[in-house]
Scaffold this active site. Structure first.
Site, short mmCIF file in Angstrom:
data_model
loop_
_atom_site.label_atom_id
_atom_site.label_comp_id
_atom_site.label_asym_id
_atom_site.label_seq_id
_atom_site.Cartn_x
_atom_site.Cartn_y
_atom_site.Cartn_z
N ASP A 332 -56.32 26.92 13.64
CA ASP A 332 -56.90 28.25 13.87
C ASP A 332 -56.16 29.32 13.08
O ASP A 332 -54.95 29.25 12.88
CB ASP A 332 -56.83 28.56 15.37
CG ASP A 332 -57.47 29.88 15.72
OD1 ASP A 332 -58.69 30.01 15.52
OD2 ASP A 332 -56.75 30.79 16.19
N GLU A 385 -59.37 26.76 9.46
CA GLU A 385 -60.25 27.91 9.71
C GLU A 385 -59.62 29.07 8.94
O GLU A 385 -58.74 29.76 9.41
CB GLU A 385 -60.31 28.21 11.22
CG GLU A 385 -61.37 29.24 11.60
CD GLU A 385 -60.80 30.61 11.89
OE1 GLU A 385 -61.50 31.61 11.58
OE2 GLU A 385 -59.69 30.71 12.41
#
Length: 650
Positions: A332, A385
């Site tokens: 993330d 990401e």
């Protein structure tokens, strides 16, 4: 690195007269690697571990707190007496405190009482705890993890499932809100054990190849969705114990489905029991808040300069691959790690030593992380990401890249949603939003994401992003999904999108399963199931998904009619597929498309079929083909195009 082979008590005197016995699992090499950022087995050393010392059962505790002047283990077992069980500090200036406490049993609540920098006193959870109390309680729990895996077949063959030449259709799941025993009680959760009988069969039925869990690592606040965690080594106790989560992974593997975990090595919250100011000062986070504080999320950024922090994080990644048999990690907020100026105005950040905006320490950490994963677990994938155009995210580290296997294609997501929101009558002026992705597609190995981020915070559910009346909304959504699944790259879809969820995602309640009583939604679900099958059963959609040879534009010359076509190619010419889109609600009769080589085509998929809530007018049409240039092997295909439809020819 070899862990200690000879028990401590065989080489050292253990004083068993005290409440805490002197004991250690460390040796000099392990500590040196820990400090250098190269000890990736810390979960075998730090935390609480059940041991038998001198024939006595108990738990060994160790914790890193370099600025502490006193640490003791407190819990229910000693009535939280801060003086009862003090740990020993190592004399090698490593900042490690440790000791063996006899008689401690499994599932004991405990914390570390720390007197730290400038006399600050705090009660901290164990950064390496493998199990935690159910929130809102914040204690760590002693835990001996014992599980016998049954997924040997999957583990032996999973390279074929997780290869970059294999299909990737990922179902993104928030386990607390996918389905609830009581939809009206936000504290009602299906356990890991219950999800084995509910979620696994559903994912299998729908034809997804992988499931991706939003963070399951223990986190205190439900509203963070797991992205602000405190227990990096423990599956959240909201749904059960660690072995229960292992069993869930096992059952997914038995069903032929890979498991990906969201992972957050970028930042952590300021909860009193967590990592923030762990020993009274900045231990895990940067001390300079221009680098150490995250303004978007009111959280704190890991100090990638410290070897001990790098060892902690890379050990954490290794732990989930080794102990939980996971098949991949979606990392993330990579952009926020890489860029010193991320979400910061001028004057709020400082350039690196070369005058740039890159966090050189974070880059080195990411490269070391990916090198470890692909060295030790070559049949898994690391997924970034990363929301900017940072170069080489999926490039090899030896060539200067970051070493990820795949990256989310955020540009495709934004352009595609922008395009599909436009009234179809005006799409002719925005064809570049549809076609632009292939101009930069080969820069990285991309996954096309329609994730949870697109259906929260006022962005509206997918079905209501689509223009037109109800029929057109569903036709447009089927068209979008068909484009997504025939475009090169992996795919990721957030739960509920597959049947047209009509409300924004809310972590407090379950998906709108009652919608499946209505034809448009139940038939959209059937469409998605068939779309997954189409994608996974035709090698041309994935064999060459990251290579130029796997894609060819066939027709971009009918901008006014909004009809576009491309070829998807596999390793065998016979597997080539032609994909045709009609982006307007106007039917096109006797539409002609010229192609090379193949002179015989049949329709194998149409998004306008009646079983998908379409008109079905041309679902069974015969495809006419005429050779128009025998010398150059050019054939002309003639077919009818339904309104707002995608057709696949083989």
């Amino acid at each position: 690195m070899a862990l200690r082979s000879i028990p401590y008590e065989e080489e050292n005197f253990v004083d068993s007269t005290k409440s805490v016995w002197n004991y250690s699992l460390f040796d000099e090499e392990e500590i040196r690697n820990f400090q250098n950022g190269t000890n990736y087995n810390l979960y075998k050393l730090f935390g609480s571990h059940p041991l038998s010392v001198l024939g006595t059962e108990g738990y060994y505790f160790s914790v890193w707190a370099p600025n502490a002047t006193y640490i003791s283990v407190v819990g229910d077992f000693n009535k939280w007496d801060t003086g009862a069980h003090p740990l020993f500090v190592r004399l090698d200036h490593s900042g490690i405190w440790e000791g063996f406490i006899p008689g401690i049993r499994e599932y004991e609540n405990y914390k570390y009482f720390i007197i730290g920098f400038e006399g600050a006193q705090m009660y901290k959870g164990d950064p390496f705890a493998r199990h935690w109390e159910l929130r809102p309680a914040t204690s760590s729990k002693t835990k001996k993890i014992e599980y016998k895996w049954k997924d040997a077949t999957w583990m032996d063959t999973r390279k074929s499932h997780n290869s970059l030449h294999s299909p990737w259709s990922i179902y993104e799941v928030h386990p607390g809100s996918w389905m609830k025993p009581n939809p009206y009680d936000e504290d009602s959760f299906n356990s890991y054990d219950q999800l084995k009988g509910l979620l696994v069969p559903y994912v299998k039925e729908m034809g997804f190849t992988h499931v991706e869990f939003m963070p399951v690592m223990e986190f205190p606040f439900d509203g963070s969705w797991g992205y602000q965690g405190c227990g990096y080594f423990a599956p959240t106790s909201r749904f059960g114990i660690p072995e229960d989560f292992m069993s869930l992974v096992d059952v997914f593997h038995e069903a032929g489905i890979g498991v990906i975990l969201d992972w957050v090595p970028s930042h952590f919250p300021n909860d009193a029991h967590g990592l923030y100011k762990f020993d009274g000062t900045h231990t895990y986070e940067y001390a300079d808040m221009r680098k150490g504080f995250h303004p978007d999320w009111n959280s704190y950024i890991f100090n990638y300069r410290r070897g001990e922090v790098r060892s902690f994080l890379i050990s954490n990644a290794r732990y989930w691959f080794e102990m939980y048999h996971i098949d991949g990690m979606r990392v993330d907020a990579v952009s926020s790690m890489l860029r010193l100026d991320y979400s910061r105005e001028e004057g709020e950040w400082e350039e690196n030593e070369y005058g740039g905006n890159g966090n050189i320490e974070a880059m080195a950490f990411i490269k070391n992380l990916n090198e470890m994963v692909y060295r030790d677990f070559p049949d898994v994938q690391m997924i970034a990401e990363e929301a900017t155009d940072w170069p080489g995210v999926t490039g090899l580290t030896v060539a200067g890249g970051l070493g990820f296997g795949m990256k989310w294609m955020m540009g495709w997501m934004h352009d595609t949603l922008d395009y599909f929101k436009i009234d179809p009558l005006y799409r002719k002026d925005f064809q570049n939003k549809f076609s632009f992705s292939m101009a930069y597609y080969y820069d990285e190995n991309f996954i096309l994401p329609l994730s949870h981020d697109e259906v929260v915070h006022g962005k509206s559910p997918m079905i209501y992003k689509m223009p037109g009346d109800e029929w057109q909304k569903f036709a447009n959504l089927r068209l979008l999904y068909a484009y997504m699944y025939t475009h090169p790259g992996g795919k990721l879809l957030f739960m509920g999108n597959e049947f047209g969820q009509t409300s924004e995602w809310n972590y407090k309640t379950e998906l709108d399963w009652n919608l499946l009583r209505y034809d448009p939604h139940s038939k959209l679900k059937s469409f998605f199931k068939d779309l997954n099958h189409l994608y996974t059963s035709h090698p041309s959609f994935y064999e060459l998904q990251f290579e130029r040879a796997g894609f060819e534009w066939v027709d971009l010359d009918h901008r006014n009619e909004c009809v576009m076509a491309y070829m998807r190619k596999g390793k065998k010419k016979k597997d080539d597929l032609l994909v045709i889109f009609n982006m307007t609600p106007v039917e096109r009769f006797d539409w002609k498309i010229r192609v090379h080589e193949k002179t015989s085509w049949k329709q194998i998929f149409c998004s306008d079929d009646t079983k998908y809530w379409g008109t079905g007018r041309f679902s069974d049409q015969k495809i006419f083909t005429e050779i128009v240039d025998k010398k150059n092997h050019i054939a002309e295909i003639k077919l009818n195009l339904p309104a707002l439809s995608a057709i696949v020819l083989q």
